[in-house]
Design an enzyme around this catalytic site. Structure first.
Site, mmCIF file in Angstrom:
data_model
loop_
_atom_site.group_PDB
_atom_site.id
_atom_site.type_symbol
_atom_site.label_atom_id
_atom_site.label_comp_id
_atom_site.label_asym_id
_atom_site.label_seq_id
_atom_site.Cartn_x
_atom_site.Cartn_y
_atom_site.Cartn_z
ATOM 1 N N ASP A 157 1.476 -0.518 -4.675
ATOM 2 C CA ASP A 157 0.561 -0.022 -5.582
ATOM 3 C C ASP A 157 0.161 1.669 -5.936
ATOM 4 O OD1 ASP A 157 -0.265 1.206 -3.177
ATOM 5 O OD2 ASP A 157 -2.338 -0.121 -3.377
ATOM 6 N N HIS A 158 0.672 2.066 -5.488
ATOM 7 C CA HIS A 158 0.598 4.065 -6.599
ATOM 8 C C HIS A 158 1.202 4.449 -5.315
ATOM 9 C CE1 HIS A 158 -2.722 4.182 -3.284
ATOM 10 N NE2 HIS A 158 -3.259 3.070 -3.812
ATOM 11 N N THR A 199 -5.873 1.336 -5.585
ATOM 12 C CA THR A 199 -5.586 0.289 -5.264
ATOM 13 C C THR A 199 -6.372 -1.260 -6.440
ATOM 14 O OG1 THR A 199 -5.827 0.863 -3.277
ATOM 15 C CG2 THR A 199 -5.244 -1.892 -3.811
ATOM 16 N N GLU A 222 1.312 -1.277 -0.135
ATOM 17 C CA GLU A 222 0.021 0.775 0.313
ATOM 18 C C GLU A 222 0.678 1.426 -0.320
ATOM 19 O OE1 GLU A 222 -3.129 0.569 -0.047
ATOM 20 O OE2 GLU A 222 -2.521 2.402 -0.231
ATOM 21 N N HIS A 245 -1.955 3.006 5.033
ATOM 22 C CA HIS A 245 -2.767 3.572 3.944
ATOM 23 C C HIS A 245 -2.823 5.240 4.605
ATOM 24 C CE1 HIS A 245 -6.378 5.015 1.926
ATOM 25 N NE2 HIS A 245 -6.599 4.091 1.209
HETATM 26 C C1 GP9 Z 1 -9.369 -0.908 0.308
HETATM 27 C C2 GP9 Z 1 -7.658 -0.465 -0.074
HETATM 28 C C3 GP9 Z 1 -7.220 0.683 -0.008
HETATM 29 O O1 GP9 Z 1 -9.598 -2.049 0.359
HETATM 30 O O2 GP9 Z 1 -7.343 -1.354 -1.268
HETATM 31 O O3 GP9 Z 1 -8.074 1.567 -1.521
HETATM 32 P P1 GP9 Z 1 -7.307 2.397 -1.948
HETATM 33 O O4 GP9 Z 1 -7.788 3.944 -1.305
HETATM 34 O O5 GP9 Z 1 -5.512 2.783 -1.650
HETATM 35 O O6 GP9 Z 1 -7.078 2.517 -3.344
HETATM 36 MN MN MN Z 2 -3.615 1.345 -2.126
#
Ligand code: GP9
Ligand code: MN
Length: 615
Positions: free
Chosen positions: A470-471, A296, A254, A411
């Site tokens: 992921d980003h 994500t 994350e 996150h």
């Molecule tokens: C939620 C997690 C976070 O299930 O994958 O999502 P995001 O806000 O990073 O897209």
């Molecule tokens: Mn994410």
């Protein structure tokens, strides 16, 4: 004026009573039927407020009628609204999710429901009829006067419901910025705009994508197939099939960006474990995330399909009914069992629907994990506990398996308990960036523990590992603080693009490490993984290319049309020299412009037209 309003309210008392009943009923259902929790007083207020605009509108439709029919219509409309609520309740009892339009028309889901329809009903559900019985009683005992239809009423109705709705959206926007454009979770939508409005919103989103699908023709895919053939890159024979039959463990990390790798804060390493792992892995230091608002979910989409997500909203929501030739399906054909582990609601990002389409064998969502107050922080289950519990789940799976684990602790807003802070926060004007470092450090630690356990459990040797960010986690908004951390005067658009790099490690036990500087992105993972497992990709429609291929072009295009090669970065219409970071002649970027645009345009064409159904 006040007297006039009072008179109107009295005149319309029957209708208003029905509205009040419907609002109250919806609210009670939120609390006791759907078990919606609120975290603060604003959220609770929203729960109370959000049924109002739709209730006024729906019941208000009776104003188009006169006399006995008008009163009768109040009953009919209340009943219809109640039925919608009730269908949702039954669906929720079975799937812990809200209805979507595609689900209603998806026969497989409907069949699931039919069988257990009666079992899902409960005698307490009768309370849903309570208000309707009272309303009928009032008419029966002639307590309600008959009224004629008035010309101004329909207009007043539309204005009233619109004003309430806009007020509702205003508050929701404070509570959840970008709610409608990002639309990440059905529960969140329902919480913020209300159940009935959510259905209207869902109908809009779905019909919009349906329309484009209708106009697509089977020949539309020819252009894509041609383009794919021209761009196909032969796999590297030294790497092709080297992981055949091994388990594949993918870690979606994350919000992890490359700028923390091999870096220190106050003399302490931010990612000590990943830094060590890089020394034993193929490490890609010019790997970019290519996500947009779908965050994500976009990264998951890119990795599973080698297609781009949408430039706005989330393809997980808008095109979950499409045909895809996703990685799990290819793996299935090659004897693999595939799964995702992620301790969040299954409906978040519409994953439960999209994963069905991708063909995953299993989605271990929040219900597969033990989540308590002690082992949670911020968005939910802490990464260490998540990995620990995932080990048990991994052990139950048939082999070889392909499993993606999605972490959560790092996150936004990057919350962490004192006991888990292994390094201090940064000191800048951005609390977000300051807190980012301890949560990244914590995630690094969690990954380390995971690897230790995998080795103990004998799951390490027979597996290959793919770890990627992921980003981005730190947005442009925090540039000032970021420039302080990077020791730069200010950050330019060039720097901003460079900050979109996320780490990618491909760890294959027993393989010698190397750092690979090829410019690449998440779109390249599917061909890479398939080739490592010895699966031919020539017949698959992909927009990425194998990271190990000797024919590979060093190139990545981001979702906002910026693109990067070994020598240049093109962003915001400006061409930058990669070596100096300074503006350079546009002609240096020009040769790649067409490819960048074509990649995005053709990928979009596939998604909007659902073209893979013709493949
Ligand atoms: C939620 C997690 C976070 O299930 O994958 O999502 P995001 O806000 O990073 O897209
Ligand atoms: Mn994410």
């Amino acid at each position: 004026m006040a007297a006039k309003i009072k008179a109107e309210l009295i005149r319309l008392r029957f209708l208003l009573l029905a509205v009040a009943f419907l609002c109250l009923k919806t609210y009670l259902l939120y609390k006791f039927g759907f078990h919606i929790q609120s975290e603060n007083i604003l959220q609770e207020m929203l729960l109370l407020l959000n049924p109002l605009s739709a209730s006024v509108f729906v019941i208000g439709l009776s104003l188009f009628f006169s006399g006995v029919v008008r009163n009768g219509m109040v009953i009919v409309l209340s009943t219809i609204a109640t039925c919608i609520l009730y269908f949702n309740l039954l669906y929720y009892r079975f799937f812990t999710d809200f209805l979507t339009w595609p689900v209603l028309f998806q026969t497989s889901n409907a069949k699931d429901l039919q069988g257990s329809f009666l079992q899902l009903m409960n005698w307490t559900d009768a309370f849903l009829l309570f208000d309707i019985l009272i309303l009928i009683g009032l008419i029966w005992w002639k307590k309600i006067p008959l009224q004629m239809r008035e010309k101004r009423e329909p207009a007043a109705l539309i204005v009233a419901s619109l004003v309430i709705f806009l007020f509702n959206i205003g508050i929701a926007q404070i509570e959840r910025p970008q709610l409608l454009t990002r639309a990440f979770d059905r529960e969140m939508l329902v919480k913020n705009i209300g159940l009935l409005n959510y259905h209207v919103y869902d109908a809009y989103v779905q019909s919009h994508s349906k329309a484009q699908r209708v106009f697509a023709e089977s020949s539309d895919i020819d252009e894509v197939i041609r383009y794919r053939k021209e761009n196909y890159k032969e796999p590297n024979p030294e790497m092709y099939g080297i992981a055949e039959g091994k388990n594949v463990i993918v870690l979606s990390l994350e919000s992890l960006q490359s700028f923390v790798i091999n870096e220190t804060l106050n003399g302490e390493e931010i990612t000590p474990f990943l830094n060590d792992l890089i020394e034993e892995s193929y490490y890609f230091d010019h790997f970019y995330h290519q996500t947009a608002q779908g965050k994500t979910s976009d990264s998951e989409f890119l990795v599973a399909n080698s297609l781009f997500g949408r430039d706005s909203g989330s393809v997980f929501f808008t095109h979950a009914g499409n045909e895809y030739n996703s990685l799990p399906e290819w793996l299935h054909e090659n004897g693999y069992y595939s799964s995702v582990m992620h301790a969040n609601n299954k409906s978040f990002w519409n994953r439960d629907m999209m994963y069905l389409q991708f063909g995953y064998d299993q989605f271990f969502d929040i219900d597969s994990f033990t989540v308590t107050e002690e082992n949670s922080i911020g968005w939910g289950l802490k990464d260490v506990d998540f990995f620990e519990q995932s080990i048990d789940l991994l052990k139950t799976q048939p082999k070889p398996f392909y499993t993606k684990l999605i972490t959560l602790t790092n996150h936004y807003p990057f919350e962490l308990g004192e006991e888990d802070k292994m390094i201090n926060e940064f000191d800048s004007n951005s609390g977000t960036l300051n807190r980012y470092f301890p949560t990244v450090r914590y995630m690094d630690h969690a990954v380390e523990e995971f690897f230790t356990k995998l080795k103990e459990e004998g799951l390490y040797e027979d597996s290959i590992f793919i770890l990627y960010g992921d980003h981005y986690g730190i947005s442009e908004y925090h540039h000032k603080a970021m420039s302080q951390f990077l020791g730069k005067e200010e950050l330019t658009p060039f720097d901003h693009v460079q900050l979109q790099r996320v780490p990618l490690l491909i760890h294959i036990p027993g393989h010698d490490p190397s750092v690979n500087h090829t410019v690449s992105g998440q779109i390249d993972l599917k061909p890479t993984i398939m080739h490592l497992l010895g699966i031919d990709t020539r017949d698959d429609i992909q927009f990425g290319s194998d990271l190990f291929s000797n024919e590979r072009e060093s190139f990545a295009v981001l979702r906002n049309t910026s693109f990067i090669t070994d020598d240049i970065v093109f962003t915001n219409g400006v061409c930058y020299d990669k070596g100096t970071g300074e503006e350079t002649l546009e002609e240096k970027c020009e040769p790649f412009m067409e490819k960048a645009q074509l990649d995005l345009r053709l990928s979009d064409k596939i998604i909007y037209g659902d073209l893979l159904r013709f493949d």
